[in-house]
Motif scaffolding. Structure first.
Motif, short mmCIF file in Angstrom:
data_model
loop_
_atom_site.label_atom_id
_atom_site.label_comp_id
_atom_site.label_asym_id
_atom_site.label_seq_id
_atom_site.Cartn_x
_atom_site.Cartn_y
_atom_site.Cartn_z
N LEU A 151 1.13 85.70 65.09
CA LEU A 151 1.29 84.55 64.33
C LEU A 151 1.26 84.88 62.77
CD1 LEU A 151 1.91 81.55 63.77
CD2 LEU A 151 -0.85 81.36 63.70
N ALA A 152 0.29 86.00 62.40
CA ALA A 152 0.24 86.37 60.98
C ALA A 152 1.52 87.34 60.63
CB ALA A 152 -0.89 87.12 60.75
N LEU A 153 2.06 87.87 61.62
CA LEU A 153 2.77 88.83 61.47
C LEU A 153 4.52 87.98 61.28
CD1 LEU A 153 4.39 91.81 61.30
CD2 LEU A 153 4.52 91.74 63.70
N GLY A 154 4.61 87.29 62.20
CA GLY A 154 5.62 86.23 62.32
C GLY A 154 5.76 85.73 60.93
N GLU A 155 4.73 84.98 60.45
CA GLU A 155 4.71 84.11 59.42
C GLU A 155 4.99 84.86 58.07
OE1 GLU A 155 4.38 80.79 58.75
OE2 GLU A 155 4.76 80.72 60.99
N ALA A 156 4.24 86.10 58.14
CA ALA A 156 4.64 86.97 56.87
C ALA A 156 6.14 87.45 56.65
CB ALA A 156 3.72 88.12 56.88
N LEU A 157 6.80 87.84 57.90
CA LEU A 157 7.85 88.28 57.75
C LEU A 157 9.05 86.99 57.38
CD1 LEU A 157 8.07 90.87 60.39
CD2 LEU A 157 7.78 91.33 58.25
N ALA A 158 8.79 85.89 58.15
CA ALA A 158 9.45 84.84 58.00
C ALA A 158 9.46 84.33 56.42
CB ALA A 158 9.20 83.72 58.87
N ASN A 159 8.27 84.24 55.85
CA ASN A 159 8.34 84.05 54.32
C ASN A 159 9.04 84.87 53.79
OD1 ASN A 159 6.67 81.58 54.86
ND2 ASN A 159 4.83 82.75 54.68
N ALA A 160 8.76 86.39 53.84
CA ALA A 160 9.60 87.27 53.09
C ALA A 160 11.11 86.86 53.07
CB ALA A 160 9.40 88.60 53.68
N VAL A 161 11.81 86.60 54.32
CA VAL A 161 13.00 86.32 54.53
C VAL A 161 13.65 84.95 53.96
CG1 VAL A 161 14.92 85.64 56.29
CG2 VAL A 161 13.25 87.67 56.70
N GLU A 162 12.59 84.19 53.99
CA GLU A 162 13.09 82.96 53.69
C GLU A 162 12.71 82.35 51.86
OE1 GLU A 162 11.73 77.96 54.37
OE2 GLU A 162 11.69 79.41 55.89
N HIS A 163 11.62 83.02 51.64
CA HIS A 163 11.36 82.63 50.08
C HIS A 163 11.63 83.88 49.09
CE1 HIS A 163 9.68 79.00 51.51
NE2 HIS A 163 9.01 79.62 52.41
N ALA A 164 11.30 84.87 49.37
CA ALA A 164 11.35 86.28 48.43
C ALA A 164 12.66 86.31 48.03
CB ALA A 164 10.69 87.22 49.08
N TYR A 165 13.78 86.21 48.85
CA TYR A 165 15.14 86.45 48.43
C TYR A 165 16.04 85.32 48.70
CZ TYR A 165 13.08 91.03 49.25
OH TYR A 165 12.12 92.08 49.27
N ARG A 166 15.52 84.23 48.24
CA ARG A 166 16.26 83.02 48.41
C ARG A 166 17.56 82.74 47.61
NH1 ARG A 166 13.05 77.48 48.09
NH2 ARG A 166 12.92 78.14 50.33
#
Length: 76
Positions: free
Chosen positions: A47-62
């Motif tokens: 869960l932690a890995l999936g959330e961290a990567l999903a957040n990077a994709v969704e928010h860091a490079y919006r």
């Protein structure tokens, strides 16, 4: 004598694109199995890995071109 071999670390990096996350999740699940982690610990880690990567994709490079993510799973 009982011995438990630890799997090598799982590390990766790739373009921060949503389509890549499913493969990383599968690799993480395989690593958790190989590491023989307790079920609850493995679920929390995935869960932690999936959330961290999903957040990077969704928010860091919006509003910018996709960057890169990196991760590492290791038992110490």
């Amino acid at each position: 004598i009982v011995a438990r071999l630890r799997p090598p670390a799982l590390a990766g990096r790739g373009p921060a694109r949503r389509g890549r996350l499913a493969a990383v999740r599968r690799e993480g699940a395989d690593w958790v199995t190989a590491a023989a982690l307790p079920e609850e610990t493995g679920e929390d880690l995935q869960l932690a890995l999936g959330e961290a990567l999903a957040n990077a994709v969704e928010h860091a490079y919006r509003d910018r071109p996709p960057g890169e993510y990196r991760y590492r799973l290791d038992q110490r």
